[in-house]
Enzyme design. Structure first.
Site, PDB file in Angstrom:
ATOM      1  N   HIS A 115       4.151  51.579  46.959  1.00  0.00           N
ATOM      2  CA  HIS A 115       5.543  51.966  46.751  1.00  0.00           C
ATOM      3  C   HIS A 115       6.173  52.564  48.005  1.00  0.00           C
ATOM      4  CE1 HIS A 115       5.316  51.309  42.484  1.00  0.00           C
ATOM      5  NE2 HIS A 115       6.611  51.496  42.462  1.00  0.00           N
ATOM      6  N   ARG A 171      13.987  36.482  39.786  1.00  0.00           N
ATOM      7  CA  ARG A 171      12.742  36.130  39.085  1.00  0.00           C
ATOM      8  C   ARG A 171      12.779  36.765  37.695  1.00  0.00           C
ATOM      9  NH1 ARG A 171      10.389  36.676  44.649  1.00  0.00           N
ATOM     10  NH2 ARG A 171       9.049  34.875  44.993  1.00  0.00           N
ATOM     11  N   ARG A 205      16.313  32.197  37.723  1.00  0.00           N
ATOM     12  CA  ARG A 205      15.230  31.265  37.424  1.00  0.00           C
ATOM     13  C   ARG A 205      14.681  31.570  36.031  1.00  0.00           C
ATOM     14  NH1 ARG A 205       9.965  31.362  41.091  1.00  0.00           N
ATOM     15  NH2 ARG A 205       9.567  33.319  40.046  1.00  0.00           N
ATOM     16  N   GLU A 207       8.736  23.034  44.191  1.00  0.00           N
ATOM     17  CA  GLU A 207       7.594  23.856  44.611  1.00  0.00           C
ATOM     18  C   GLU A 207       6.270  23.167  44.307  1.00  0.00           C
ATOM     19  OE1 GLU A 207       7.482  27.662  42.591  1.00  0.00           O
ATOM     20  OE2 GLU A 207       8.200  26.826  40.720  1.00  0.00           O
ATOM     21  N   ASN A 255       6.250  29.184  48.614  1.00  0.00           N
ATOM     22  CA  ASN A 255       4.968  29.843  48.287  1.00  0.00           C
ATOM     23  C   ASN A 255       4.072  28.879  47.524  1.00  0.00           C
ATOM     24  OD1 ASN A 255       6.334  32.068  49.277  1.00  0.00           O
ATOM     25  ND2 ASN A 255       6.830  32.875  47.259  1.00  0.00           N
ATOM     26  N   ASP A 256       4.620  28.345  46.428  1.00  0.00           N
ATOM     27  CA  ASP A 256       3.816  27.412  45.648  1.00  0.00           C
ATOM     28  C   ASP A 256       3.704  26.052  46.326  1.00  0.00           C
ATOM     29  OD1 ASP A 256       2.695  28.728  43.388  1.00  0.00           O
ATOM     30  OD2 ASP A 256       4.727  28.995  42.607  1.00  0.00           O
ATOM     31  N   ARG A 274      -2.671  30.864  47.060  1.00  0.00           N
ATOM     32  CA  ARG A 274      -1.800  31.786  47.803  1.00  0.00           C
ATOM     33  C   ARG A 274      -2.281  33.227  47.751  1.00  0.00           C
ATOM     34  NH1 ARG A 274       3.701  31.435  44.135  1.00  0.00           N
ATOM     35  NH2 ARG A 274       4.185  33.529  44.820  1.00  0.00           N
ATOM     36  N   CYS A 323      13.687  29.453  48.875  1.00  0.00           N
ATOM     37  CA  CYS A 323      13.590  30.821  48.350  1.00  0.00           C
ATOM     38  C   CYS A 323      12.173  31.388  48.417  1.00  0.00           C
ATOM     39  CB  CYS A 323      14.127  30.885  46.918  1.00  0.00           C
ATOM     40  SG  CYS A 323      13.144  29.930  45.750  1.00  0.00           S
TER      41      CYS A 323
END
Ligand code: PEP
Ligand code: MG
Length: 538
Positions: A185, A292, A328, A427, A450-451, A461, A498
């Site tokens: 955090h 997300r 999404r 993706e 990413n994917d 990943r 993205c």
């Protein structure tokens, strides 16, 4: 004296130490306790925790309504069924309340830890936070409440979410912690604030004085204790260089990102909830390129209702309006598991039952979300996108479902916008290779690097051992991106990126050379990405 930790957020600072003392929250196991008495103690502690969290919420909300939400989440977690069931089981077997809280929280933290997902790790810190609050109350200890009254470097073994949000941001020049990883955090906050942060000091943390002056460099991880005049001068120079870099980026926040050749790019924000919408605006986002929505599900003790989702979508759309917001649909499964949604264990979860595959098999879940989205659409400029698409049939089925729901709303007389754009995430290699087909039936593409990298390079990943193979800049991935951009433009639709590599400024030139229309990145990265677009070669 020079000590070293892990540099987690770049920047340099010299300031006095503000040490957040660790309370003794060690717990002894007492067997044969009276379940009734201990249950009473637990319930009372929970009540006091609720009261404390209410007070903290009110106090924090005055200056930072987004940060205050941490306390609301903690209140929800105090009633989390997994946590409470664990405590009850331990209490009924004759264990003391402190131990019951500790073991139940640890079980939940361990479970969340195995999921290796950033969101989940953050949730584990929240579970630890509420369990420490309960144990402190049960032990009759007072909460350490004094904040710094000058600019300081905060020193702590570890920082809990509730401690981080209570710090007066104006007074924090940096963080140094004994434990913590780059996803802590304190790091997230430091990055958002653009101040240095050093984590994982380990044993050297104990050598640090708890008062006096420190000089820290969040890039190299260096910590100078009571710096000499020479070190001081060297540091003042570093502080100045970082300050200039920050100032230089500052001016890009509200600029339009247009390449020297005149191609305008939207630089948008990736967000996980209503709270992040403020950060998106602060950093000058041209919209939200990826909300997300599964975060709403992950933060909730059970499936979020249509009403709850509607409120969240409406709030983000209103905050950003008239700028566009891409929401999404649910991307649950794989590394993002909600405890109340019992997905049977799978051998290869990343290749398994996830995202749109779930939504198309469980129509009730999908319908609830789509209704909430359509209803919220009148409050701003909504763009809806679907994750993990692999074949055309899925898009056709989605269109049919959306059409049906629109019909339902029409009958009920519920308004919704007629201009909602519907797009897909590209993706999977399948979606990229077949993008010419998809481009004829959707309004936009958003490339999830990413994917896309994970599936193209056959490299998990999450697996740090194969980090070199998981390379979003690999020519194989770049070819698929180029192919997708080309088919999008040939069919007159826009294409964005993205995934994390949208923020990789070493790739900005390439993205601009293939005419990418939108880059969506974490809010704090927006100014640097705008700068890279403005100075690109294409
Ligand atoms: C992606 O895969 O690139 C993406 C943006 O989605 P997520 O990281 O949520 O899977
Ligand atoms: Mg993805």
């Amino acid at each position: 004296m020079l000590l070293k930790g892990v540099g987690a957020s770049a920047g340099a600072a010299i300031a006095h130490i503000f040490y957040i003392k660790q309370l003794d929250l060690s717990v002894e196991k007492q067997e044969g306790s009276n379940p009734e008495t201990e249950t009473g103690r637990f319930e009372k502690a929970k009540e006091q925790a609720f009261t404390e969290l209410d007070v903290l919420f009110e106090k924090t909300a005055v200056t930072d309504s987004a940060a205050a939400q941490v306390f609301d989440i903690h209140k929800l977690m105090l009633d989390d069924p997994d946590f409470c069931d664990g405590v009850e089981d331990a209490l009924s077997s004759g264990l003391n309340a402190e131990y019951a809280v500790k073991t139940s929280a640890e079980a939940l933290i361990n479970f969340l830890g195995t999921l290796e997902n950033e969101v989940m790790r953050a949730r584990a810190a929240d579970v630890r936070d509420i369990s420490e609050r309960l144990i402190r109350i049960l032990k009759g200890l007072e909460e350490n409440d004094d904040g710094p009254n000058e600019e300081v470097i905060v020193l702590a073994e570890d920082l809990l979410p509730s401690q981080t949000v209570r710090l007066d941001r104006e007074k924090v020049a940096g963080f140094v912690t004994k434990r913590g990883s780059v996803t802590s955090h304190s790091v997230i906050l430091a990055k958002t604030m653009g101040i240095p942060c050093i984590v994982g000091m380990g044993e050297s943390f104990d050598e640090l004085p708890k008062s006096g002056e420190l000089a820290i460099d969040g890039k190299t991880g260096e910590v100078f204790v009571s710096p000499s005049d020479n070190e001081r001068n060297d540091f003042l120079l570093r502080v100045e260089i970082f300050r200039q870099q920050k100032e230089d980026l500052e001016k890009y926040r509200n600029m339009t990102a247009v390449t020297p050749k005149g191609h305008t790019v939207k630089v948008c924000a990736n967000i996980g909830g209503v709270a992040d919408a403020d950060a998106a605006k602060t950093f000058g986002a041209d919209g939200v390129g990826l909300f997300r929505s599964e975060f709403l599900y992950l933060e909730s003790p059970s499936f979020p209702s249509e009403e709850k989702q509607f409120e969240a979508y409406k709030a983000v759309l209103e905050k950003l309006s008239p700028k566009p917001v891409v929401i999404r649909t649910l991307d649950l499964g794989s590394d993002k598991q909600a405890p109340y949604f019992d997905i049977p264990e799978e051998e290869n979860p990343a290749l398994g039952y996830r995202a749109i595959r779930i939504c198309l098999k469980e129509p009730q879940i999908f319908r609830t979300q789509l209704r909430a989205l359509l209803r919220a659409s009148i409050y701003g400029k909504l763009q809806v996108m679907f994750p993990m698409i692999t074949h055309l049939g899925q898009v056709l089925e989605i269109k049919e479902i959306v059409g049906r729901i629109k019909g339902e709303l029409d009958k009920e007389g519920v308004p919704y916008s007629k201009d909602i754009e519907f797009g897909i995430m590209v993706e999977t290699p399948a979606a990229a290779v077949m993008s010419d087909e998809f481009a004829k039936v959707v309004d936009f593409f958003s490339i999830g690097t990413n994917d896309l990298t994970q599936y193209t390079m056959a490299a998990d990943r999450m697996n740090s051992r194969i980090r070199d193979t998981f390379n979003p800049a690999d020519p194989a991935v770049l070819r698929l991106i180029e192919m997708t951009a080309k088919t999008a433009h040939e069919n007159g639709i826009w294409v964005g990126i993205c995934g994390e590599s949208a923020a990789d400024t070493a790739l900005t030139d390439f993205y601009m050379s293939i005419g990418i229309d939108e880059l969506s990145v974490s809010p704090a990265s927006i100014p640097a990405v705008k700068k890279a677009v403005l100075s690109s070669n294409s």
